[in-house]
Design an enzyme around this catalytic site. Sequence first.
Site, PDB file in Angstrom:
ATOM      1  N   HIS A  52       0.570  -1.018  -0.054  1.00 45.70           N
ATOM      2  CA  HIS A  52       0.115   0.212  -0.269  1.00 45.70           C
ATOM      3  C   HIS A  52       0.681   1.488   0.210  1.00 45.70           C
ATOM      4  O   HIS A  52       1.668   1.579   0.669  1.00 45.70           O
ATOM      5  CB  HIS A  52      -1.210   0.133   1.478  1.00 45.70           C
ATOM      6  CG  HIS A  52      -1.674   0.582   1.029  1.00 45.70           C
ATOM      7  ND1 HIS A  52      -2.472   1.888   2.487  1.00 45.70           N
ATOM      8  CD2 HIS A  52      -2.945   1.813   0.617  1.00 45.70           C
ATOM      9  CE1 HIS A  52      -3.198   2.556   1.721  1.00 45.70           C
ATOM     10  NE2 HIS A  52      -3.079   2.846   0.626  1.00 45.70           N
ATOM     11  N   GLU A  65       0.156  -1.095  -4.413  1.00 46.26           N
ATOM     12  CA  GLU A  65      -1.158  -0.028  -4.937  1.00 46.26           C
ATOM     13  C   GLU A  65      -0.361   0.999  -4.453  1.00 46.26           C
ATOM     14  O   GLU A  65       0.429   1.868  -3.996  1.00 46.26           O
ATOM     15  CB  GLU A  65      -2.116  -0.688  -3.361  1.00 46.26           C
ATOM     16  CG  GLU A  65      -3.864   0.502  -3.712  1.00 46.26           C
ATOM     17  CD  GLU A  65      -3.321   1.738  -3.394  1.00 46.26           C
ATOM     18  OE1 GLU A  65      -4.200   2.348  -3.315  1.00 46.26           O
ATOM     19  OE2 GLU A  65      -2.340   2.063  -2.798  1.00 46.26           O
ATOM     20  N   ASP A  73      -1.343   5.257  -6.210  1.00 46.97           N
ATOM     21  CA  ASP A  73      -2.721   6.855  -6.051  1.00 46.97           C
ATOM     22  C   ASP A  73      -1.828   7.759  -7.258  1.00 46.97           C
ATOM     23  O   ASP A  73      -0.673   7.691  -7.604  1.00 46.97           O
ATOM     24  CB  ASP A  73      -2.834   7.595  -4.993  1.00 46.97           C
ATOM     25  CG  ASP A  73      -3.401   6.622  -3.974  1.00 46.97           C
ATOM     26  OD1 ASP A  73      -4.433   6.047  -4.245  1.00 46.97           O
ATOM     27  OD2 ASP A  73      -2.884   5.934  -3.055  1.00 46.97           O
ATOM     28  N   HIS A 115      -0.777  10.769  -3.416  1.00 50.98           N
ATOM     29  CA  HIS A 115      -2.445  10.325  -2.889  1.00 50.98           C
ATOM     30  C   HIS A 115      -3.090  11.576  -2.060  1.00 50.98           C
ATOM     31  O   HIS A 115      -4.001  11.892  -3.261  1.00 50.98           O
ATOM     32  CB  HIS A 115      -2.138   9.510  -1.423  1.00 50.98           C
ATOM     33  CG  HIS A 115      -3.602   9.135  -0.989  1.00 50.98           C
ATOM     34  ND1 HIS A 115      -4.244  10.289   0.206  1.00 50.98           N
ATOM     35  CD2 HIS A 115      -4.581   8.082  -0.966  1.00 50.98           C
ATOM     36  CE1 HIS A 115      -5.210   9.556   0.876  1.00 50.98           C
ATOM     37  NE2 HIS A 115      -5.988   8.425  -0.271  1.00 50.98           N
TER      38      HIS A 115
END
Length: 308
Positions: free
Chosen positions: A51, A78, A80, A93
């Site tokens: 993450h 993972e 963004d 993010h």
Amino acid sequence: MVKISRLIRNSAAGAAGIFSGLILFSKFKGQPESHPIPPFFTRKSHYIFAHRGGMALRPEQTKLAFDNAKDYEVDGFETDVRVTSDEKLIVFHDATVDRTNNGSGKVREHRLDELQRLDAGYHFKDINNDTPYRNHPDAKILTFDELLELYPDMLINVDLKDSPDSYEGTIAPELLFESIARHDAQDRVLVTSFYQDQIARFSEFSLGTVAVGASQEEVTVGLAKFFTGLGNMFEVQANTFQMPTSYNGIPLTSQRLIQWLNSRNIVPGYYGVNSIDLMSDLFNKGTHTIVTDRPDLAYQYRQNQSQH
């Protein structure tokens, strides 16, 4: 990563009266045709994603984090993306830079060169409450192009963060697809978003060549139908559901739910999985993908599995 809100909180209360006829109908109705499994999900399972690169161990979304996670042999990251004022796609993010960097203001108000001068390790603290990564050369904001170039063998689960109502949101899906195509990465990128509109826009460019995750709206509708006995009537659009393990006291990790998702070719995935016991439980139930802040624990889990 999709965050579920107002998830089926009141759906069960009126389900018996309102949906009784539909439930009976659904038992005699064949399941809607499921999508085929895309290439992204055809590597050897199970998948473990770090993450934001493993944000518990290194400054999130930096080369420091991604390198560390790769050393722990995760399958992918993972992450963004957001759009800068000069229309560059960065791995980031928050809407603002303040929490993770030694700057301030909204991402969309800064040019790429300004953002890449910031110290992305400035606020990160280790278990001793020290800040060991301040001014580290690898604690910098990356572009999405750089992420694909630095890690050509890693799977990337990327979330479009900019609101579809913003200018940045209107151009982000196309920028993302262009970057993926430029690196011939269609088979190793999964695109998700909180917003259904962003997934729809991205799909207009990708034409099904890139796996997509469900929006908050699609996850909510799908789970509401499952829990009210109407799972056979759910027309899935996405290739995967990424969910928390529970919401407002409602557990979302039952084997029955996971089996239903698998039966529909909806790849079941969970985020916030930060214990070895939970990893083991989810994978034993048929979960395909987990997202963890702790790639070190993921490595330990796999080491334990290899010894059995």
